[in-house]
Design a protein around this motif. Structure first.
Motif, PDB file in Angstrom:
ATOM      1  N   LEU A   1       0.919  -1.351  -0.031  1.00  0.00           N
ATOM      2  CA  LEU A   1      -0.094  -0.146  -0.063  1.00  0.00           C
ATOM      3  C   LEU A   1       0.814   1.152  -0.034  1.00  0.00           C
ATOM      4  CD1 LEU A   1      -2.755  -0.983   2.512  1.00  0.00           C
ATOM      5  CD2 LEU A   1      -3.294  -0.356   0.217  1.00  0.00           C
TER       6      LEU A   1
ATOM      7  N   SER B   1      -7.823   2.781  -2.367  1.00  0.00           N
ATOM      8  CA  SER B   1      -6.897   1.416  -1.826  1.00  0.00           C
ATOM      9  C   SER B   1      -7.628   0.834  -1.011  1.00  0.00           C
ATOM     10  CB  SER B   1      -5.429   1.900  -1.497  1.00  0.00           C
ATOM     11  OG  SER B   1      -4.857   2.478  -2.559  1.00  0.00           O
TER      12      SER B   1
ATOM     13  N   ILE C   1      -4.547  -6.633  -2.604  1.00  0.00           N
ATOM     14  CA  ILE C   1      -3.835  -5.565  -2.754  1.00  0.00           C
ATOM     15  C   ILE C   1      -2.558  -5.841  -3.758  1.00  0.00           C
ATOM     16  CG2 ILE C   1      -2.317  -5.456  -0.820  1.00  0.00           C
ATOM     17  CD1 ILE C   1      -4.515  -2.542  -2.030  1.00  0.00           C
TER      18      ILE C   1
END
Lengths: 150, 150
Positions: free
Chosen positions: A15, A108, B135
């Motif tokens: 991330l 995200s 992710i």
DNA sequence: TGCATTTTGTTGCAAATGCAATAAAATTGT
DNA sequence: ACAATTTTATTGCATTTGCAACAAAATGCA
């Protein structure tokens, strides 16, 4: 007991990596977005508290904030009653890019939770909060120079 | 939808910070423990896969591994059939400190999950795995130079 | 009040991090 | 077979990161 540290590390690095790449567009260098969002959300916060909040070294926060100041994203203001502290505020420029950072972070977050039921998202949010509270005790302990016994 | 990114970031930074401080004792510099444990657990792995596994930049992994090699924790061996790749193996020295890293990581894991029922620990382990899988798709996408639309 | 401790901030240094660019081997497609 | 692409590894450079050490203001305590 299940091992969760590695998953958390992988997720956090991925991330952070994505955000750093995406925020270059706004002339934010590595990590700066972390500080800027929190200053926008907590105007008047001091750098010591910010470092604690983000969980980085005090000196790292000091320099990141100095760079944000140099590039006109935030400003430091002296306090009326306390000569030691410097309160942090976003500038107009900082406030302008704040929504873009939020938008990216929200995206995200949605990607991370894709396929999650609302109840699952709530469950993990609560569990993560408990983990964070557990671990920040040790972080502060070790950061102050103490030694954990195990 | 609940915001979970910040909690994950806080936890990851706190844990990494603790580990980095505690592993100085074994002459491991910042981040090196990440690579060493994975090489010990996956002897013969190549650095490209290791970077993917840890979710760091390829060049960062290259240098971290080079330092581990210089300091005698791991060694690179040429492959019989593929002249391009270099397989990574722990040295005797590397294998000797591996249990200490495991012990520290296990302790942090226990601290993180203090007060958790076994079922809660299992729940979060599964949810985190799903988030990580979600992710890492974007991470690889963005790392390759692509642009996310949002 | 006065002194010790804590809080807050800064700078010097050594090191990790990651983007850009390069190179060479391997793989793929025709 | 061979040309284009992908995979793997490396180095140069600019930057962040964080420990150690220092300084000064604020706070606690006797």
């Amino acid at each position: 007991m299940k091992e969760i540290l590695r998953e958390i590390g992988m997720i956090a690095r991925a991330l952070d990596s994505i955000s750093n790449i995406e925020f270059k567009e706004y002339d934010l260098t590595k990590g700066q977005y972390l500080y800027l969002v929190r200053i926008c959300e907590n105007p008047g916060i001091i750098q010591e508290k910010l470092a604690e909040m983000i969980k980085v070294d005090r000196t790292t926060a000091a320099r990141a904030i100095k760079n944000l100041e140099i590039h006109g994203f935030v400003e430091k203001r002296d306090d009326e009653h306390n000569k030691k502290i410097k309160k942090l505020f976003p500038t107009e420029k900082g406030n302008r890019i704040f929504p873009f950072i939020k938008r990216e972070n929200d995206h995200s977050n949605r990607v991370a939770l894709a396929g999650f039921a609302e109840s699952e998202a709530e469950t993990i949010a609560h569990l993560l909060q408990r983990i964070r509270k557990n671990i920040e005790v040790d972080w502060e302990f070790v950061k102050k120079g103490n030694k954990r016994e195990y």
